[in-house]
Design a protein around this motif. Structure first.
Motif, PDB file in Angstrom:
ATOM      1  N   ASP A  63       0.850  -1.191   0.000  1.00  0.00           N
ATOM      2  CA  ASP A  63       0.000   0.000   0.000  1.00  0.00           C
ATOM      3  C   ASP A  63       0.884   1.239   0.000  1.00  0.00           C
ATOM      4  O   ASP A  63       1.210   1.795   1.038  1.00  0.00           O
ATOM      5  N   SER A  64       1.256   1.659  -1.184  1.00  0.00           N
ATOM      6  CA  SER A  64       2.077   2.870  -1.306  1.00  0.00           C
ATOM      7  C   SER A  64       1.225   4.129  -1.393  1.00  0.00           C
ATOM      8  O   SER A  64       1.671   5.224  -1.056  1.00  0.00           O
ATOM      9  N   ASN A  65      -0.042   3.978  -1.829  1.00  0.00           N
ATOM     10  CA  ASN A  65      -0.864   5.161  -2.061  1.00  0.00           C
ATOM     11  C   ASN A  65      -1.166   5.946  -0.791  1.00  0.00           C
ATOM     12  O   ASN A  65      -1.131   7.183  -0.794  1.00  0.00           O
ATOM     13  N   SER A  66      -1.479   5.252   0.314  1.00  0.00           N
ATOM     14  CA  SER A  66      -1.800   6.006   1.525  1.00  0.00           C
ATOM     15  C   SER A  66      -0.554   6.707   2.053  1.00  0.00           C
ATOM     16  O   SER A  66      -0.642   7.798   2.630  1.00  0.00           O
ATOM     17  N   LEU A  67       0.622   6.105   1.844  1.00  0.00           N
ATOM     18  CA  LEU A  67       1.868   6.787   2.212  1.00  0.00           C
ATOM     19  C   LEU A  67       2.098   7.994   1.312  1.00  0.00           C
ATOM     20  O   LEU A  67       2.491   9.073   1.779  1.00  0.00           O
ATOM     21  N   LEU A  68       1.850   7.808   0.026  1.00  0.00           N
ATOM     22  CA  LEU A  68       2.020   8.904  -0.939  1.00  0.00           C
ATOM     23  C   LEU A  68       1.130  10.094  -0.575  1.00  0.00           C
ATOM     24  O   LEU A  68       1.604  11.237  -0.459  1.00  0.00           O
ATOM     25  N   LEU A  69      -0.150   9.843  -0.371  1.00  0.00           N
ATOM     26  CA  LEU A  69      -1.077  10.941  -0.110  1.00  0.00           C
ATOM     27  C   LEU A  69      -0.821  11.571   1.251  1.00  0.00           C
ATOM     28  O   LEU A  69      -0.999  12.789   1.415  1.00  0.00           O
ATOM     29  N   THR A  70      -0.412  10.768   2.221  1.00  0.00           N
ATOM     30  CA  THR A  70      -0.076  11.333   3.534  1.00  0.00           C
ATOM     31  C   THR A  70       1.095  12.298   3.419  1.00  0.00           C
ATOM     32  O   THR A  70       1.062  13.411   3.955  1.00  0.00           O
ATOM     33  N   ALA A  71       2.137  11.874   2.708  1.00  0.00           N
ATOM     34  CA  ALA A  71       3.308  12.738   2.539  1.00  0.00           C
ATOM     35  C   ALA A  71       2.961  13.987   1.742  1.00  0.00           C
ATOM     36  O   ALA A  71       3.423  15.095   2.059  1.00  0.00           O
ATOM     37  N   LEU A  72       2.142  13.834   0.713  1.00  0.00           N
ATOM     38  CA  LEU A  72       1.748  14.994  -0.088  1.00  0.00           C
ATOM     39  C   LEU A  72       0.914  15.969   0.735  1.00  0.00           C
ATOM     40  O   LEU A  72       1.106  17.192   0.653  1.00  0.00           O
ATOM     41  N   ALA A  73      -0.014  15.455   1.536  1.00  0.00           N
ATOM     42  CA  ALA A  73      -0.849  16.330   2.349  1.00  0.00           C
ATOM     43  C   ALA A  73      -0.025  17.051   3.413  1.00  0.00           C
ATOM     44  O   ALA A  73      -0.245  18.245   3.676  1.00  0.00           O
ATOM     45  N   ARG A  74       0.924  16.360   4.035  1.00  0.00           N
ATOM     46  CA  ARG A  74       1.780  17.014   5.028  1.00  0.00           C
ATOM     47  C   ARG A  74       2.629  18.094   4.369  1.00  0.00           C
ATOM     48  O   ARG A  74       2.810  19.186   4.913  1.00  0.00           O
ATOM     49  N   ALA A  75       3.160  17.780   3.179  1.00  0.00           N
ATOM     50  CA  ALA A  75       3.965  18.776   2.474  1.00  0.00           C
ATOM     51  C   ALA A  75       3.128  19.978   2.062  1.00  0.00           C
ATOM     52  O   ALA A  75       3.662  21.085   1.913  1.00  0.00           O
TER      53      ALA A  75
END
Length: 428
Positions: free
Chosen positions: A215-227
């Protein structure tokens, strides 16, 4: 049934569901350690003078210019005092002499210049040492080396406008200007979850293969939202089960989030659980809007509200999710925070490439030193640009938006390019 619409129409539909969050006064000490994401909710004006008194701009000697020859010849004066930062102001009157003074100390009311120590017979001061010189030889200098009271900031001066980001510089200047707090909008809180029974936790040691993927997508979106300056409630992967998805949505909405973002399950497949939930007659579900956006990648999109909270459903392909976040979610987070979203800039193409007509083609690109953009490529020998290759994003610092009527981008063509300005788009 999907509604066909353009990229601009869907972006407008997303923004129509969000608005600026409330304004609250937050102390400067908290803002200094919070990190990025806070935005002013009102104009900010100084309440005090900066500097609050006439101060020395150099280590040296405070003098009266009337005691120094105008032709620049040196004169010897008695040392009649010693002022350090934090010393009370010397408001007495003197007939002459020089006062040993350190940078930032208040200048005596009778003095109108500071001669730097290195321009005097003393040469240098010893750190922590007491005043030992009884006299000093010095001369008039081209500059007075004074910081005059209020020369930087005066009460009523505008330090920031509503919509400005709270920066370290703003926090510091506000403190100097007599403020203890700033009126800021609450930082957005976004819930992130991905759907798919094939997903295993990437960080939990789950074994991919045999039909399973991390599950890379939830990591991707979490990092994008934090950034993008948001707080994040990350759920991780939810299986393709409608009851499980409803329970996950209830959980995150109960955590008082401002926006829910999901990936996967919005296409027309038999396992597309988001589409199944959106088709339900459920009292918790309102304002359902399933769209086929003229976009590549990222055609299937959906919007709704779950118990009143805006829900943006993105496709599950990682590149599609990345592109959709940049085009739809990041502007929504900016609107919640009360700031302007990133805008495309015009850049020339550094090379030619084909573009499928009929939809806006979003191409990960890297900006060259010349300012032109080239397609980002995946690392490794022989790898070519590809819209499905997640590793292509490693070399991207922007997204080029190729219009639907363009079948081939020629070198030198002007393109609308959306800068990413995010850690996951660190092109090189």
């Amino acid at each position: 049934m999907s509604t066909s619409r353009s990229l601009a129409e869907h972006a407008a539909a997303v923004l129509a569901r969000v608005g600026p969050l409330p304004v609250q006064d937050v102390g400067l000490d908290a803002l200094a350690v919070e990190g990025p994401g806070r935005v002013l909710g009102a104009d900010v004006r100084a309440a005090a003078l900066v500097p609050p008194f006439d101060a020395a701009a150099m280590d040296g000697y405070a003098v009266r210019l009337a005691d120094l020859p105008t032709d620049g010849s040196p004169v010897t004066l008695p040392v009649v005092g010693d002022l350090r930062p934090g010393s009370p102001p010397d408001r007495g009157e003197r007939d002459g002499g020089a006062v040993r003074i350190m940078t930032g100390a208040p200048v005596p009311v009778w003095a109108d210049a500071v001669v730097p120590v290195e321009r005097t017979s003393t040469g240098r001061f010893v750190a922590g040492g007491p005043t030992t010189e009884r006299e000093v030889t010095l001369a008039r200098q081209p500059r007075a080396h004074l910081r005059h009271r209020g020369e930087d900031v005066r009460p009523g001066d505008v330090l920031g406008r509503a919509g400005d980001a709270v920066t370290p510089a703003l926090v510091a200047v506000a403190a100097s200007g007599g403020l203890t707090a700033l009126p800021v909008r609450r930082r957005p809180c976004v819930a992130v979850l991905s759907t798919g029974s094939e997903l295993v936790p990437a960080e939990g040691g789950g074994i991919a293969g045999d039909g399973l993927i991390p599950d890379s997508n939830s990591l991707l979106l979490t990092a994008l939202a934090r950034a993008a300056g948001a707080d994040v409630v990350r759920v991780g992967a939810v299986p393709d089960d409608a009851d499980a998805l409803r329970a996950a949505l209830d959980h995150v909405v109960g955590a008082a989030v401002d926006l829910v973002v999901t990936t996967g399950g919005v296409s027309a497949g038999a396992s597309d659980v988001v589409r199944a939930v959106l088709a339900d007659d459920d009292a918790r579900l309102t304002d359902v809007d399933v769209a086929a956006v003229a976009l590549r990648p990222g055609r299937p999109q959906a919007l709704a509200r779950w118990r009143g909270v805006p829900w943006v459903a993105l496709p599950g392909n990682p590149v599609s999710a990345f592109v959709s976040f940049a085009l739809f979610v990041r502007p929504a987070l900016a609107a919640l925070a009360g700031r302007e979203p990133p805008r495309p800039v015009r850049r020339p193409a550094a090379e030619a490439w084909p573009s499928p007509p009929g939809r806006t083609h979003v191409v990960p690109v890297r900006t060259l030193p010349s300012g032109a953009v080239a397609r980002a490529t995946a690392p490794g020998a022989g790898h070519r640009p590809g819209g499905h290759a997640t590793s292509t994003l490693l070399g991207a610092d922007a997204l080029a938006l190729v219009p639907p009527d363009v079948e081939k981008v020629e070198a030198g063509d002007g393109l609308d390019v959306l800068p990413l300005d995010l850690p996951l788009g660190a092109g090189g």
